[in-house]
Each structure stands twice: as structure tokens, then as C-alpha cells.
Design an enzyme around this catalytic site. Structure first.
Site, PDB file in Angstrom:
ATOM      1  N   GLU A 185      -0.774  16.295   3.029  1.00 16.34           N
ATOM      2  CA  GLU A 185      -1.313  16.001   4.364  1.00 16.34           C
ATOM      3  C   GLU A 185      -0.936  17.048   5.413  1.00 16.34           C
ATOM      4  OE1 GLU A 185      -1.471  11.806   5.236  1.00 16.34           O
ATOM      5  OE2 GLU A 185      -1.652  12.209   7.372  1.00 16.34           O
TER       6      GLU A 185
ATOM      7  N   ARG B 111      16.471  10.504  -9.760  1.00 18.85           N
ATOM      8  CA  ARG B 111      15.685  11.608  -9.158  1.00 18.85           C
ATOM      9  C   ARG B 111      14.260  11.692  -9.709  1.00 18.85           C
ATOM     10  NH1 ARG B 111      20.701  14.314  -9.687  1.00 18.85           N
ATOM     11  NH2 ARG B 111      21.782  14.276  -7.691  1.00 18.85           N
TER      12      ARG B 111
ATOM     13  N   LYS C 133     -11.322  10.022  -2.630  1.00 18.96           N
ATOM     14  CA  LYS C 133      -9.891  10.187  -2.338  1.00 18.96           C
ATOM     15  C   LYS C 133      -9.307  11.299  -3.208  1.00 18.96           C
ATOM     16  CE  LYS C 133      -5.555   8.272  -1.087  1.00 18.96           C
ATOM     17  NZ  LYS C 133      -4.711   7.174  -0.687  1.00 18.96           N
TER      18      LYS C 133
ATOM     19  N   HIS D  37      -4.093  -5.294   6.945  1.00 19.03           N
ATOM     20  CA  HIS D  37      -4.272  -3.861   7.215  1.00 19.03           C
ATOM     21  C   HIS D  37      -5.765  -3.522   7.350  1.00 19.03           C
ATOM     22  CE1 HIS D  37      -3.535   0.436   7.014  1.00 19.03           C
ATOM     23  NE2 HIS D  37      -4.368   0.536   5.986  1.00 19.03           N
TER      24      HIS D  37
ATOM     25  N   HIS E 222      -7.401   4.577  11.659  1.00 19.09           N
ATOM     26  CA  HIS E 222      -6.019   4.150  11.470  1.00 19.09           C
ATOM     27  C   HIS E 222      -5.143   4.373  12.701  1.00 19.09           C
ATOM     28  CE1 HIS E 222      -7.336   3.738   7.377  1.00 19.09           C
ATOM     29  NE2 HIS E 222      -6.135   3.485   6.899  1.00 19.09           N
TER      30      HIS E 222
ATOM     31  N   GLU F  77     -11.633  -0.131   3.737  1.00 20.91           N
ATOM     32  CA  GLU F  77     -11.288   1.239   3.324  1.00 20.91           C
ATOM     33  C   GLU F  77     -12.482   1.899   2.614  1.00 20.91           C
ATOM     34  OE1 GLU F  77      -8.631   2.750   4.319  1.00 20.91           O
ATOM     35  OE2 GLU F  77      -7.089   1.222   4.671  1.00 20.91           O
TER      36      GLU F  77
ATOM     37  N   ASN G   9      -7.333   8.889   7.524  1.00 20.50           N
ATOM     38  CA  ASN G   9      -6.820   8.013   8.583  1.00 20.50           C
ATOM     39  C   ASN G   9      -7.887   7.647   9.611  1.00 20.50           C
ATOM     40  OD1 ASN G   9      -4.242   7.992   7.495  1.00 20.50           O
ATOM     41  ND2 ASN G   9      -3.739   9.947   8.473  1.00 20.50           N
TER      42      ASN G   9
ATOM     43  N   ARG H 190      -6.209  15.946   4.534  1.00 26.69           N
ATOM     44  CA  ARG H 190      -5.919  14.573   4.088  1.00 26.69           C
ATOM     45  C   ARG H 190      -5.914  13.588   5.245  1.00 26.69           C
ATOM     46  NH1 ARG H 190      -1.795  12.397  -0.627  1.00 26.69           N
ATOM     47  NH2 ARG H 190      -2.190  10.199  -0.227  1.00 26.69           N
TER      48      ARG H 190
ATOM     49  N   HIS I   7      -3.334   1.053  13.149  1.00 23.25           N
ATOM     50  CA  HIS I   7      -1.888   0.859  12.982  1.00 23.25           C
ATOM     51  C   HIS I   7      -1.283   0.213  14.218  1.00 23.25           C
ATOM     52  CE1 HIS I   7      -1.553   4.182   9.680  1.00 23.25           C
ATOM     53  NE2 HIS I   7      -1.657   2.976   9.142  1.00 23.25           N
TER      54      HIS I   7
ATOM     55  N   LYS J 108       1.220   8.572  -2.320  1.00 23.25           N
ATOM     56  CA  LYS J 108       2.126   8.148  -1.243  1.00 23.25           C
ATOM     57  C   LYS J 108       2.867   6.898  -1.704  1.00 23.25           C
ATOM     58  CE  LYS J 108      -0.119   9.972   2.886  1.00 23.25           C
ATOM     59  NZ  LYS J 108      -0.769   9.644   4.177  1.00 23.25           N
TER      60      LYS J 108
END
Ligand code: NAD
Ligand code: GLY
Length: 364
Positions: free
Chosen positions: A240, A124, A230, A268, A251, A188, A248, A244, A255, A146
Site C-alpha cells: 500500500e 517469526r 483485488k 463494516h 472507507h 465490498e 479504501n 492499493r 471507518h 493484511k
């Protein structure tokens, strides 16, 4: 070792540092002392970087009195999988990791996301240190918490927000990074300029040849500034729920470009470059981005050696993927669009006809 820059990340209930500098990898053991409660550590790396960076980090930890073991996964996106995660749970058990133990991720975003989720879920949650070795991981994936793995049906479908105790970015390791990966990471960095910082954008316009030559002073500067941006965004909206999502920019389409090409054609950052060029034109049609700014962004992307077009991809295929993207709401894709370079708006619904026309206009 050059001078270091420290960028604090302040999320609710937890503050940690991103330390950036050339040649700082050997300082990891001394920095860990005050941050982790036990000396038992599993270092996770991939087969491309374990020899050059994962093994030396493990040996330095052992010499400093830690009980450190190294686990290396095959390099590449396919390792961000349940199979590799379960193999790593076994390695963690074999090495006797308990609730006070630590995972150290030494690698790019694949290692960071997988090892991050290992740390988030094993018993955990145990301690996590990120040691990013790609530019993309330094400026993006190692920062902000993330973590996750892919499922056969899609990318990043299982994961957790789980913040590290420290991010140690030794920019010296970028000397071995392939050119194509360096350029993908720069996509990025360009994004940060567009969403938040016109000065960073102008700096990139002026310094791109030096960055592509891996001039370390410039690299340290853009890594530091990207991490500051960031950190600021993540501090304001860790999970998010709003702001946040500006991270993107480029993106939504990016994506989809990755997905319709089976994650094999574009890195990417390359897909994001196409996505940013598309978002810029859509911004021209929707949020008033000027023609001059659209041209500036496309020129910078091209100067970086990144694509601004993906002419072989059909709008129908891209639109289908965007509709089922996990960030779409009721099947409607949400876009981050620019008003000027340095200022964006998020959560924007775009008329599908306008988006299709913009894509068609980019085909030539
Ligand atoms: P990657 O981890 O696959 O690394 C790219 C390649 O470079 C690999 O072959 C790797 O072995 C090699 N490499 C790494 N460091 C090197 C070095 N110093 N010298 C030589 N080779 C080196 O890819 P990436 O671009 O770092 O990360 C992509 C992943 O990051 C994707 O899975 C993406 O989903 C994820 N990501 C996560 C976040 C987040 O917020 N968590 C953000 C962006 C991307
Ligand atoms: N890479 C996007 C984010 O961290 O939110």
C-alpha cells in the site's frame, strides 16, 4: 461440487492461488499436500462456525494423516485482541507447532485477521491457509495479506503483511450466513465495481435479487471477479504505497462511522455503504462524477438493503475521527474519489468546507 475458479495472486517472491467453488471444503487436505512441509496443523475458527466448518475441516485433515487440532475463539470483533492472540500462542505451543507447521483459518475476517497474525508472528512466521466463510472474507479480508489485531485504542493497530499459501473459498458455506452479513459483504463487491470494473457494477445492478436469494452461480461469479480485481491491485502494490489505497473507496468516512458509533451499530460493510454514498457525492463536487453515476451507486446500495445515510451522526465527530485515522497525513484525511463508475483517483485532499457541506446535504 460445482466447477472451480482459480485466481492467482502474484506478489514479489510469492505466488498463491485463491480457489473458489461450491462444496470444495473437503478438498482441502489433498490441496495442502504440495503446499506445506509438515503435517502439524492448528485450525483456528470461531464458536459460530467451528461446529459446521472448523470441526469438519479438522477431522478431514486428521483422516488424511495430518496432526490437526482445533482452537475456537468467541465470535465477534472483540476477539481480534491481544488476549485471544496470546491464548492461541499457548494452543500452538501445546500442539507442538514448529517452524514447518501450518495455521488454517476457518471463519470470517475476525478469524482470518487474528489467525493470520498468529501465523505471521509465531516463531517469526509459519505457514498460513485461509478458508474464508463470510462473503466479506472471501472477497476482501482473506486475500492480499493484511493480518492484525485491534488495540483498546483503535482497530487494526498491530499487524503484518503476511500472505497465505492458499485461499480456499467454498461458496456453499454462505447458505448459513445471516442475511445482514451477506449484504455487508456485497458492499465490498460494489466497491470493486466502482474502483475498477463498470461491467461488474452493471452485473450487480442486473443480478442483485438473485444474489440476495443466494443463487450460487451468481455468487461464484462475483466472488471470482472481486478476487481477480483485488489480486491485480495487490500484485501491483502489496504494501500500500499507492495504488492499493483505491481499495479504501468509501472507507475514509466509513471507518469514522464505525468508530463514532463504537463499532456496535453498523457492520463494516454497512458503514462502507454510507461511506461510498458520501464519497460519490464528494466525487460529484471534486472529481466530476456525474449525477447519473451518483444516483446509480446510491440505487444499487439501496437495492442491496444497505444504508446510504447515517443522519444521526454529527459532522464534527466524524471529522475529528477522520483526522486521526492512520491513513491521514499530518491530520488531513485522504479520500479515494471517482471520476466515473470504474475509475477512481486516490490520495485526494478535500476542502473541509466542501466535505462538511456534502454531509449536511445528505442529512435530509
Ligand atoms: P466476522 O468474522 O465477525 O463474521 C461475521 C459473523 O458471521 C460472525 O458472527 C461469524 O461467526 C459469522 N459467520 C462467519 N461465517 C459464517 C457462515 N458461513 N455461516 C454463519 N455464520 C458465519 O466478520 P467479517 O465481516 O467476516 O470480517 C470483519 C473483520 O474483517 C473486521 O475485523 C475487519 O477489520 C476485517 N477486515 C480485514 C481486511 C483485510 O484486508 N485483512 C479487509 C476487510 C475487513
Ligand atoms: N481491505 C483493504 C486492503 O486489503 O487493502
Amino acid at each position: 461440487m460445482s466447477a472451480t475458479t482459480t485466481v492467482p495472486v502474484k506478489v514479489p517472491g510469492h505466488t498463491y492461488d485463491i480457489v473458489i467453488g461450491e462444496g470444495i471444503l473437503p478438498t482441502l487436505p489433498e490441496r495442502l499436500g504440495p503446499l506445506v512441509p509438515s503435517r502439524r496443523i492448528l485450525v483456528v475458527s470461531d464458536d459460530n462456525v467451528a461446529g459446521a466448518y472448523g470441526r469438519p475441516v479438522t477431522d478431514a485433515l486428521t483422516s488424511a494423516g495430518y496432526e490437526a487440532a482445533l482452537a475456537s475463539i468467541p465470535a465477534g470483533e472483540s476477539s481480534k485482541s491481544g488476549d485471544q492472540l496470546f491464548t492461541l500462542y499457548d494452543k500452538a505451543l501445546d500442539h507442538g507447532l514448529d517452524r514447518k507447521s501450518t495455521i488454517v483459518a476457518v471463519g470470517g475476517g475476525v478469524v482470518g485477521d487474528l489467525a493470520g497474525y498468529l501465523a505471521a508472528s509465531y516463531l517469526r512466521g509459519i505457514h498460513l491457509i485461509q478458508v474464508p466463510t463470510t462473503l466479506l472474507a472471501m472477497v476482501d479480508s482473506s486475500v492480499g495479506g493484511k493480518t492484525g489485531i485491534n488495540l483498546p485504542r483503535g482497530k487494526n493497530l498491530v499487524g503484518a503483511f503476511y500472505q497465505p499459501r492458499l485461499v480456499l473459498a467454498d461458496t456453499g458455506v454462505l447458505t448459513t450466513l445471516p442475511d445482514r452479513e451477506l449484504r455487508a459483504g456485497l458492499a465490498e463487491v460494489i466497491k470493486y465495481g466502482v474502483i475498477r470494473d463498470p461491467d461488474l457494477f452493471a452485473l450487480l445492478e442486473a443480478s442483485m435479487p438473485s444474489l440476495l436469494d443466494r443463487d450460487n452461480a451468481w455468487i461464484n461469479r462475483i466472488v471470482s471477479r472481486s478476487c481477480e480485481i483485488k489480486a491485480e491491485v495487490v500484485a501491483a502494490d502489496e504494501k500500500e504505497s499507492g495504488l492499493r489505497s483505491i481499495l479504501n473507496f468509501g472507507h475514509t468516512l466509513g471507518h469514522a462511522v464505525e468508530a463514532v458509533t463504537g463499532y456496535t451499530t453498523y457492520l463494516h460493510g454497512e458503514a462502507i455503504a454510507v461511506g461510498m454514498a458520501f464519497a460519490a457525492r464528494l466525487s460529484g463536487a471534486t472529481t466530476g462524477l456525474s449525477g447519473k453515476d451518483i444516483t446509480r451507486l446510491e440505487s444499487l446500495i439501496e437495492k442491496t438493503g444497505l444504508p446510504v445515510r447515517a443522519p444521526d451522526l454529527s459532522w464534527e465527530d466524524l471529522a475529528t475521527v477522520m483526522k486521526r485515522d492512520k491513513k491521514s497525513v499530518a491530520g488531513i484525511p485522504k479520500f479515494v474519489l471517482a471520476e466515473t463508475i470504474g475509475r477512481v483517483r486516490f490520495g485526494i485532499d478535500v476542502d473541509p468546507g466542501v466535505a462538511a457541506d456534502v454531509w449536511a446535504g445528505m442529512a435530509g
